[in-house]
Write a protein that holds these residues in place. Structure first.
Motif: not given
Length: 139
Positions: A119-123
């Motif tokens: 989720f952090v990488a998608l952001a």
């Protein structure tokens, strides 16, 4: 561009930042006035862009002059800068929210680290998309 036009442009740029946020900092109710401050700042920013366009890009254009090509290049650079800058701001806000939530969730259960990092990488990908868009605008 004359000296008065440059002076007007500099004053407009300074006032587009100073007026809305100065009013926000001097106000008593800071929660309710933030929205009004952002709206006023946007109004002054786009007004300054309009003044800059009128002062910098007016005149006669001919095929041998090349001033029309300079006008198009200026707007291309502005579009590339805005796409990169705004996507990086949005990506930073998204990473701040996702990373703090991921750290809170991992403190309770460490087995979800992989899901939280996704989720952090998608952001973070939002900023990369803006950079790709700016390269396609310039290329």
């Amino acid at each position: 561009m004359t000296m008065t036009a440059k002076f007007i442009l500099v004053v407009a740029l300074v006032l587009s930042i100073a007026i809305p946020f100065g009013a926000y900092l001097l106000s008593e109710k800071k929660k309710g006035n933030f929205k009004a401050s952002v709206i006023a700042n946007s109004f002054f920013f786009f007004g300054t862009l309009l003044i800059a366009h009128v002062l910098l890009f007016t005149g006669t254009a001919s095929a041998a002059d090349g001033s029309a090509a300079a006008s198009v290049d200026g707007w291309r650079y502005l579009a590339a800068a805005l796409s990169t800058g705004l996507s990086c701001i949005g990506g930073g806000i998204a990473v701040a929210s996702a990373a703090s939530a991921a750290l809170g969730a991992m403190s309770e259960d460490s087995s979800i680290m992989g899901k939280a990092l996704i989720f952090v990488a998608l952001a973070e990908g939002i900023a990369l998309y803006g950079l790709i868009v700016s390269f396609s605008i310039l290329g």
